[in-house]
Design an enzyme around this catalytic site. Structure first.
Site, mmCIF file in Angstrom:
data_model
loop_
_atom_site.group_PDB
_atom_site.id
_atom_site.type_symbol
_atom_site.label_atom_id
_atom_site.label_comp_id
_atom_site.label_asym_id
_atom_site.label_seq_id
_atom_site.Cartn_x
_atom_site.Cartn_y
_atom_site.Cartn_z
ATOM 1 N N ASP A 81 100.309 31.143 67.892
ATOM 2 C CA ASP A 81 101.129 30.692 69.019
ATOM 3 C C ASP A 81 101.447 31.895 69.909
ATOM 4 O O ASP A 81 102.539 32.468 69.871
ATOM 5 C CB ASP A 81 102.403 30.020 68.525
ATOM 6 C CG ASP A 81 103.074 29.232 69.647
ATOM 7 O OD1 ASP A 81 102.566 29.254 70.786
ATOM 8 O OD2 ASP A 81 104.099 28.597 69.380
ATOM 9 N N LEU B 114 114.888 22.760 72.056
ATOM 10 C CA LEU B 114 115.715 22.991 73.245
ATOM 11 C C LEU B 114 117.147 22.734 72.782
ATOM 12 O O LEU B 114 117.417 21.694 72.194
ATOM 13 C CB LEU B 114 115.321 22.034 74.362
ATOM 14 C CG LEU B 114 116.026 22.250 75.707
ATOM 15 C CD1 LEU B 114 115.119 21.796 76.844
ATOM 16 C CD2 LEU B 114 117.347 21.525 75.795
ATOM 17 N N HIS C 299 107.847 36.648 71.670
ATOM 18 C CA HIS C 299 107.891 37.284 70.345
ATOM 19 C C HIS C 299 106.588 37.209 69.551
ATOM 20 O O HIS C 299 106.579 37.537 68.378
ATOM 21 C CB HIS C 299 109.146 36.889 69.544
ATOM 22 C CG HIS C 299 109.398 35.447 69.351
ATOM 23 N ND1 HIS C 299 110.653 34.886 69.457
ATOM 24 C CD2 HIS C 299 108.569 34.445 69.031
ATOM 25 C CE1 HIS C 299 110.570 33.597 69.221
ATOM 26 N NE2 HIS C 299 109.326 33.303 68.953
ATOM 27 N N ASN C 300 105.490 36.814 70.197
ATOM 28 C CA ASN C 300 104.156 36.904 69.579
ATOM 29 C C ASN C 300 103.187 37.431 70.630
ATOM 30 O O ASN C 300 102.597 36.627 71.368
ATOM 31 C CB ASN C 300 103.646 35.509 69.169
ATOM 32 C CG ASN C 300 104.186 35.027 67.847
ATOM 33 O OD1 ASN C 300 104.898 35.733 67.160
ATOM 34 N ND2 ASN C 300 103.828 33.812 67.490
ATOM 35 N N PRO D 258 117.198 33.622 68.357
ATOM 36 C CA PRO D 258 117.647 32.271 68.024
ATOM 37 C C PRO D 258 117.974 32.148 66.551
ATOM 38 O O PRO D 258 117.339 32.786 65.716
ATOM 39 C CB PRO D 258 116.420 31.411 68.380
ATOM 40 C CG PRO D 258 115.256 32.331 68.281
ATOM 41 C CD PRO D 258 115.762 33.705 68.619
ATOM 42 N N SER E 196 118.419 29.433 63.240
ATOM 43 C CA SER E 196 117.696 28.224 62.858
ATOM 44 C C SER E 196 118.485 27.054 63.414
ATOM 45 O O SER E 196 119.595 27.220 63.915
ATOM 46 C CB SER E 196 117.614 28.147 61.349
ATOM 47 O OG SER E 196 118.920 28.173 60.824
ATOM 48 N N MET E 197 117.906 25.862 63.305
ATOM 49 C CA MET E 197 118.583 24.676 63.807
ATOM 50 C C MET E 197 119.975 24.573 63.162
ATOM 51 O O MET E 197 120.102 24.595 61.946
ATOM 52 C CB MET E 197 117.742 23.454 63.434
ATOM 53 C CG MET E 197 118.304 22.159 63.927
ATOM 54 S SD MET E 197 117.138 20.846 63.573
ATOM 55 C CE MET E 197 116.985 20.979 61.812
ATOM 56 N N HIS F 137 113.168 38.594 65.569
ATOM 57 C CA HIS F 137 112.987 37.467 66.494
ATOM 58 C C HIS F 137 113.703 36.208 66.052
ATOM 59 O O HIS F 137 113.685 35.202 66.750
ATOM 60 C CB HIS F 137 111.500 37.168 66.670
ATOM 61 C CG HIS F 137 110.918 36.267 65.635
ATOM 62 N ND1 HIS F 137 111.077 36.449 64.291
ATOM 63 C CD2 HIS F 137 110.185 35.128 65.752
ATOM 64 C CE1 HIS F 137 110.455 35.486 63.623
ATOM 65 N NE2 HIS F 137 109.913 34.670 64.482
#
Lengths: 475, 141
Positions: free
Chosen positions: A94, A204, A323-324, A372, A374-375, A398
């Site tokens: 990705d 999102l 981040h990749n 970020p 995690s959820m 990241h």
């Protein structure tokens, strides 16, 4: 962690000789607590990367390091232009998976009563999940434009504003794109997916600024306590995956052609300057630009939804990080400036004020580093510090980093109970495939605060704000 | 002989698929790939697709085969449950694969996805033949 030695607080070394063929030592940046969560396979991957030709200083792993393929996730390595290589194993499938943060002029109290409606509307407006195709219906010509010009193309098409470009890594467009190196297959996967969020860990999120650690820097980033922010996490979709798959094949042949000894076929690579390396880099840049255009378009649709429910609201871009990705950057090596190919696989650039790449608006404080959670767990905004240049070629972690396998997660959680638990915490979740929520349960990740503290304590990046989720739209 | 089994992996999905012949191993690998995403009994082989590939060795051919299925899954918005593979090798050593795949268009009301496979990795990817053929694969999800 046999044979690993502690160099300093939060710094562990994988010595040359941990496996045969290592050219430099490995460095793993973790606290003593996080060190216990690093699997032996991850250390092996750090050591494997250390075997690649032209590697400079160390094969590094950020505090969120976990088992990947080729590089570990959280892996950073830089290669000399002379004698070095480029490898898709250091970028991932990705390409330019990344994070974009928008700040609003709204306070949480105003949004909270309508959070359900807002998440439903965002879920409708932004195609997500498996098999999702865009609202965009991009033509082949537009796809090429996105590959070459990234966010700049999106702005020209009427998505977003000029200021978005000055608040984005690489201004949303990396130079050096070679659309001729993109296969028909990659185009076929990429064209219908432009303007889609995807699935898995992509999301999102509507967030609330819960805590400010550094008032002055937060002000510079336009952040204040109680503010609503929106975070978008996604990448180059099928286009990036196919580009990586296609070039892995070419580079596995290149490895034989140039007689490079690699410990893992996912680390297939080619000498910098060779046609194979140039072609991969040109294709990778296309995917990176596609990803910036993708996040840009999603941000535009997010603004449209906010405008519908909160007329006159503003959603300005704080920053957007990849981040990749592999980048050509100048760094000091033994007191000399050198052009290096820096690979960041699940790692964020964290440049401090001294770097010209930092947007002008943040030139005094360093670039925003977006991490970020995690959820269902907190995300963090930090600012890059010049110390990162010495330690990590200007890189930070990241995310939180997985700690539990998907199969274990499925044994312990179901999509329904994960959703119910988040609802109890006041977090609204909407997902295309509820079954996929189980694998993304907050418990499968390391605590994001612990990971961020290592980065902060090392002086790589400094904590500015903590954001907590209110609503999540998932693929 | 079991058709396939999943192994522990923190971030992605790892499996081994077996076969008495390389053809059977490749069919079982494709089944393992889809089984990691959707319950196979929910997939009806209503339509068929043909695949033709070639590669210098069996390992590269296997990688191309699984990558091709991911490509079809995404571009045809379809899931597959029936696989038939024919292999041959020409005088120059080139491997050829001809396959027929049965499946149907994705219907999210019936196909409950536990994962979405995005790519096939080359990490620890390999084929071995002992008593039976065995392929090891790590999927990027």
């Amino acid at each position: 962690m046999a044979d690993i030695s502690k160099i300093d607080d939060n710094i562990y070394e994988v010595p040359i000789g941990y496996r045969p063929g290592m050219r430099v030592p490995g460095r793993i940046y973790v606290s003593s607590v996080l060190k216990e969560m690093v699997e032996p396979g991850t250390i092996d991957q750090v050591a494997n990367v250390a075997c690649l030709p032209g590697i400079v200083k160390y094969s590094m792993a950020m505090p969120d390091a976990h088992l990947g393929y080729g590089f570990p996730i959280g892996g950073v390595a830089a290669f000399r232009e002379e004698g070095g290589i480029i490898s898709p194993g250091g970028v991932g499938f990705d390409i330019n998976c990344g994070v974009r943060l928008l700040r609003s002029n709204l306070r949480a109290e105003a949004v909270e009563p309508r959070i359900n409606t807002l998440i439903d509307a965002l879920f409708e407006a932004i195609p997500s999940g498996l098999g999702a195709t865009g609202r965009l219906h991009a033509t082949d010509q537009q796809l090429t434009e996105a590959f070459v010009n990234g966010s700049r193309w999106a702005v020209e098409e009427g998505y977003g504003v000029e200021a978005d470009l000055t608040h984005c890594e690489e201004s949303g467009c990396m130079p050096g794109a070679q659309p001729a190196q993109i296969s028909a297959k990659a185009r076929k996967r990429g064209r219908p997916q432009l303007g889609t969020l995807g699935s898995g860990n992509h999301f999102l999120e509507i967030q609330r600024v819960e805590e400010i650690y550094d008032e002055a820097r937060a002000k510079q980033f336009g952040l204040f306590k109680g503010q609503i922010t929106v975070m978008i996490h996604c990448g180059s979709r099928g286009a990036g995956h196919q580009i990586c798959t296609d070039h892995l094949e070419v580079l596995n042949k290149a490895v034989k052609k140039y007689g490079i000894d690699i410990p893992d076929k996912q680390l297939a690579c080619a000498p910098l300057g060779s046609p194979e390396a140039n072609n991969y880099f040109g294709a990778m840049v296309c995917a990176a630009n596609y990803a910036w255009a993708n996040r840009h378009i999603i941000a535009h649709w997010t603004r449209e939804v906010f405008e519908r429910y909160f007329p006159g609201s503003k959603l300005d871009l704080v920053y957007d990080v990849a981040h990749n990705v592999a980048k050509i950057e100048e760094h000091l090596v033994d007191g000399k400036r050198e052009r290096l190919y820096v690979h960041r696989k699940g790692a964020t650039r964290a440049f401090g004020p001294s770097r010209s790449e930092v947007p002008q608006a943040y030139a005094d404080v360093g670039q925003p580093v977006l991490i970020p959670g995690s959820m269902g767990t907190a995300s963090y905004v930090l600012c890059g510090c010049d110390r990162a240049l010495e330690l990590t070629f200007g890189s930070a972690c990241h995310g939180a980093g997985r700690v539990m396998s998907r199969s274990q997660a499925l044994k312990q959680f179901t999509g329904q109970n994960v959703k119910a638990a988040l609802n109890r915490d006041g977090i609204v979740v909407k997902a295309t495939s509820p079954g996929m929520l189980a694998e993304e349960a907050p418990q499968v990740y390391k605590p994001s605060g612990d990971v961020v503290d290592v980065v902060h304590n090392l002086g790589i990046a400094s904590k500015v704000a903590r954001l907590v989720p209110m609503g999540v739209s998932k693929g | 002989m079991i058709a396939f089994e999943y192994l522990e992996h923190t971030a992605d999905i790892k499996f081994r698929a077996y076969g008495k012949t390389p053809e059977e191993m490749l069919c079982n690998a494709a089944a393992a790939l889809f089984n990691s995403m959707v319950q196979p009994e929910t997939i009806a082989a209503k339509e068929s697709w043909r695949v033709e590939l070639e590669a210098d060795d069996l390992e590269d051919l296997a990688y191309k085969w699984l990558s091709e299925i991911v490509f079809l899954f995404e571009t045809e918005s379809s899931v597959f449950s029936a696989f038939s593979v024919k292999l041959d090798q020409d005088a120059a050593g080139l491997w050829r694969l001809q396959a027929e795949i049965g499946g149907e268009r994705i219907d999210l009301k019936r196909h409950a996805f536990a994962n979405e496979v995005k790519a096939i990795t080359r990490h620890k990817f390999g084929i071995k033949k002992n008593e039976v053929w065995c392929i090891q694969v790590i999927l990027d999800v």
